[in-house]
Design a protein around this motif. Structure first.
Motif, mmCIF file in Angstrom:
data_model
loop_
_atom_site.group_PDB
_atom_site.id
_atom_site.type_symbol
_atom_site.label_atom_id
_atom_site.label_comp_id
_atom_site.label_asym_id
_atom_site.label_seq_id
_atom_site.Cartn_x
_atom_site.Cartn_y
_atom_site.Cartn_z
ATOM 1 N N LEU A 125 0.824 -1.340 -0.042
ATOM 2 C CA LEU A 125 0.094 -0.131 -0.005
ATOM 3 C C LEU A 125 0.892 1.412 -0.086
ATOM 4 C CD1 LEU A 125 -2.918 -1.052 2.433
ATOM 5 C CD2 LEU A 125 -2.904 -0.847 0.224
ATOM 6 N N PHE A 126 2.120 1.044 0.239
ATOM 7 C CA PHE A 126 2.884 2.547 0.372
ATOM 8 C C PHE A 126 3.805 2.636 -0.939
ATOM 9 C CE2 PHE A 126 2.874 0.639 4.800
ATOM 10 C CZ PHE A 126 2.257 1.494 5.336
ATOM 11 N N GLU A 127 3.496 1.788 -1.977
ATOM 12 C CA GLU A 127 4.334 2.059 -3.051
ATOM 13 C C GLU A 127 3.122 2.615 -4.278
ATOM 14 O OE1 GLU A 127 6.134 -1.290 -5.011
ATOM 15 O OE2 GLU A 127 7.345 -1.672 -3.243
ATOM 16 N N PRO A 128 3.829 3.617 -4.988
ATOM 17 C CA PRO A 128 2.617 4.011 -5.941
ATOM 18 C C PRO A 128 2.296 2.766 -6.915
ATOM 19 C CG PRO A 128 5.067 4.913 -6.338
ATOM 20 C CD PRO A 128 4.841 4.276 -5.007
ATOM 21 N N THR A 129 1.079 3.050 -7.680
ATOM 22 C CA THR A 129 0.672 2.013 -8.427
ATOM 23 C C THR A 129 1.262 2.308 -9.856
ATOM 24 O OG1 THR A 129 -1.546 2.335 -7.241
ATOM 25 C CG2 THR A 129 -1.461 1.126 -9.376
ATOM 26 N N ALA A 130 1.676 1.213 -10.390
ATOM 27 C CA ALA A 130 2.483 1.365 -11.727
ATOM 28 C C ALA A 130 1.928 0.167 -12.549
ATOM 29 C CB ALA A 130 3.913 1.262 -11.628
ATOM 30 N N THR A 131 1.895 0.427 -13.774
ATOM 31 C CA THR A 131 1.195 -0.692 -14.374
ATOM 32 C C THR A 131 2.436 -1.318 -15.278
ATOM 33 O OG1 THR A 131 -0.639 0.663 -15.143
ATOM 34 C CG2 THR A 131 -0.144 -1.042 -16.698
ATOM 35 N N PRO A 132 2.552 -2.692 -15.003
ATOM 36 C CA PRO A 132 3.633 -3.387 -15.603
ATOM 37 C C PRO A 132 3.662 -3.241 -17.016
ATOM 38 C CG PRO A 132 2.444 -4.736 -14.065
ATOM 39 C CD PRO A 132 1.628 -3.610 -14.301
ATOM 40 N N ALA A 133 4.695 -3.383 -17.714
ATOM 41 C CA ALA A 133 5.100 -3.678 -19.258
ATOM 42 C C ALA A 133 4.353 -4.787 -19.780
ATOM 43 C CB ALA A 133 6.406 -3.464 -19.508
ATOM 44 N N ALA A 134 4.250 -5.676 -19.155
ATOM 45 C CA ALA A 134 3.634 -7.033 -19.685
ATOM 46 C C ALA A 134 2.210 -6.967 -19.655
ATOM 47 C CB ALA A 134 4.043 -8.267 -18.700
ATOM 48 N N MET A 135 1.511 -5.785 -18.947
ATOM 49 C CA MET A 135 0.000 -5.758 -19.071
ATOM 50 C C MET A 135 -0.291 -5.140 -20.270
ATOM 51 S SD MET A 135 -2.543 -6.082 -17.133
ATOM 52 C CE MET A 135 -2.580 -5.641 -15.295
ATOM 53 N N THR A 136 0.457 -4.454 -21.047
ATOM 54 C CA THR A 136 0.130 -3.635 -22.265
ATOM 55 C C THR A 136 0.118 -4.971 -23.323
ATOM 56 O OG1 THR A 136 1.387 -1.935 -21.730
ATOM 57 C CG2 THR A 136 0.500 -2.206 -23.920
ATOM 58 N N THR A 137 0.942 -6.017 -23.293
ATOM 59 C CA THR A 137 0.957 -7.059 -23.947
ATOM 60 C C THR A 137 -0.224 -7.958 -23.868
ATOM 61 O OG1 THR A 137 3.258 -7.037 -23.921
ATOM 62 C CG2 THR A 137 2.097 -9.230 -24.791
ATOM 63 N N MET A 138 -0.697 -8.063 -22.761
ATOM 64 C CA MET A 138 -1.935 -8.820 -22.186
ATOM 65 C C MET A 138 -3.079 -8.159 -22.594
ATOM 66 S SD MET A 138 -0.883 -10.618 -18.670
ATOM 67 C CE MET A 138 -1.781 -12.390 -19.176
ATOM 68 N N HIS A 139 -3.072 -6.671 -22.675
ATOM 69 C CA HIS A 139 -4.395 -6.246 -23.135
ATOM 70 C C HIS A 139 -4.460 -6.234 -24.505
ATOM 71 C CE1 HIS A 139 -4.609 -3.620 -19.393
ATOM 72 N NE2 HIS A 139 -5.695 -3.922 -19.438
ATOM 73 N N GLY A 140 -3.479 -6.201 -25.007
ATOM 74 C CA GLY A 140 -3.338 -6.540 -26.737
ATOM 75 C C GLY A 140 -4.036 -7.758 -27.277
ATOM 76 N N SER A 141 -3.412 -8.910 -26.449
ATOM 77 C CA SER A 141 -3.984 -10.096 -26.733
ATOM 78 C C SER A 141 -5.433 -10.364 -26.497
ATOM 79 C CB SER A 141 -3.122 -11.171 -26.046
ATOM 80 O OG SER A 141 -3.359 -11.199 -24.527
ATOM 81 N N TYR A 142 -5.905 -9.515 -25.059
ATOM 82 C CA TYR A 142 -7.053 -9.553 -24.969
ATOM 83 C C TYR A 142 -8.192 -8.964 -25.773
ATOM 84 C CZ TYR A 142 -11.812 -7.997 -22.776
ATOM 85 O OH TYR A 142 -12.962 -7.944 -22.549
ATOM 86 N N TRP A 143 -7.634 -7.693 -26.462
ATOM 87 C CA TRP A 143 -8.488 -7.247 -27.721
ATOM 88 C C TRP A 143 -8.506 -8.046 -28.899
ATOM 89 C CZ3 TRP A 143 -12.229 -4.070 -26.413
ATOM 90 C CH2 TRP A 143 -12.193 -3.281 -25.506
ATOM 91 N N ILE A 144 -7.496 -8.735 -29.263
ATOM 92 C CA ILE A 144 -7.374 -9.601 -30.341
ATOM 93 C C ILE A 144 -8.425 -10.719 -30.202
ATOM 94 C CG2 ILE A 144 -5.914 -11.226 -31.698
ATOM 95 C CD1 ILE A 144 -3.496 -9.309 -31.169
ATOM 96 N N LEU A 145 -8.346 -11.315 -29.069
ATOM 97 C CA LEU A 145 -9.296 -12.322 -28.744
ATOM 98 C C LEU A 145 -10.599 -11.869 -28.864
ATOM 99 C CD1 LEU A 145 -7.450 -14.474 -25.994
ATOM 100 C CD2 LEU A 145 -7.901 -15.097 -28.306
ATOM 101 N N GLU A 146 -10.950 -10.724 -28.320
ATOM 102 C CA GLU A 146 -12.340 -10.177 -28.105
ATOM 103 C C GLU A 146 -12.810 -9.935 -29.714
ATOM 104 O OE1 GLU A 146 -15.495 -8.876 -26.038
ATOM 105 O OE2 GLU A 146 -13.681 -10.109 -25.552
ATOM 106 N N ALA A 147 -11.942 -9.353 -30.459
ATOM 107 C CA ALA A 147 -12.301 -9.123 -31.943
ATOM 108 C C ALA A 147 -12.563 -10.432 -32.440
ATOM 109 C CB ALA A 147 -11.122 -8.323 -32.705
ATOM 110 N N LEU A 148 -11.752 -11.341 -32.290
ATOM 111 C CA LEU A 148 -12.221 -12.945 -32.963
ATOM 112 C C LEU A 148 -13.868 -13.346 -32.355
ATOM 113 C CD1 LEU A 148 -8.735 -14.727 -32.723
ATOM 114 C CD2 LEU A 148 -10.052 -13.873 -34.674
ATOM 115 N N LYS A 149 -13.740 -12.898 -31.020
ATOM 116 C CA LYS A 149 -15.217 -13.666 -30.195
ATOM 117 C C LYS A 149 -16.275 -12.809 -31.116
ATOM 118 C CE LYS A 149 -16.409 -12.114 -26.506
ATOM 119 N NZ LYS A 149 -16.365 -11.907 -25.147
#
Length: 167
Positions: A125-149
């Motif tokens: 709770l004492f560290e600032p929230t940061a988005t990991p770089a791998a999260m961007t890749t996972m969002h991209g794969s989510y949107w590709i799968l979502e488009a296919l779906k």
């Protein structure tokens, strides 16, 4: 009405079930993708500390509903294909497409959503929230799968609407 016009609208019960499940699944996905997630992003909730937990709760429920819809669609298409007693190309394609949709729902439920939630979880709770770089890749794969779906659901819905003749 059928007595007057002489035209009767008869569809197999499984065809109606498949169309209902596809319509529900497609509309639910569109509401989640085009209404709920953009609203959460616009209000700044995605940068909040508890967003990963809230998103996991939303997606946990929706992913299970997706699994039910995908299983219902696959079952209905297999029954329709079996009842037609043929092995046409459109029948095989529809079953393969429904298997792809089931695979996408399984990937969402058991791999992508838990992994993304674990990455986004704030454990200190004492560290600032940061988005990991791998999260961007996972969002991209989510949107590709979502488009296919979405394309797959729309295609199957169109095939079912055209009365599913496997001949």
């Amino acid at each position: 009405m059928a007595a007057i016009s002489g035209i009767e609208l008869k569809r197999p019960a499984w065809q109606n079930t498949v169309m209902l499940a596809l319509g529900f699944w497609l509309s639910g996905s569109l509401v989640l993708d085009l209404v709920i997630m953009p609203t959460l992003y616009a209000t700044g909730m995605m940068s909040g500390a508890g967003f990963a937990t809230a998103a996991y709760a939303i997606f946990w429920i929706f992913n299970r509903i997706e699994l039910l819809c995908a299983a219902l669609v696959l079952t209905g298409l297999l029954v329709l294909k079996h009842n037609q007693n043929t092995s046409s190309q459109e029948g095989r394609r529809s079953v393969l497409l429904s298997l792809l949709l089931l695979a996408i729902a399984i990937i969402y439920t058991y791999f992508l959503t838990p992994q993304m939630s674990a990455m986004g979880m704030q454990l200190n709770l004492f560290e600032p929230t940061a988005t990991p770089a791998a999260m961007t890749t996972m969002h991209g794969s989510y949107w590709i799968l979502e488009a296919l779906k979405l394309i797959g659901c729309g295609t199957l819905l169109g095939w079912c609407y055209r009365k599913f003749n496997f001949n």
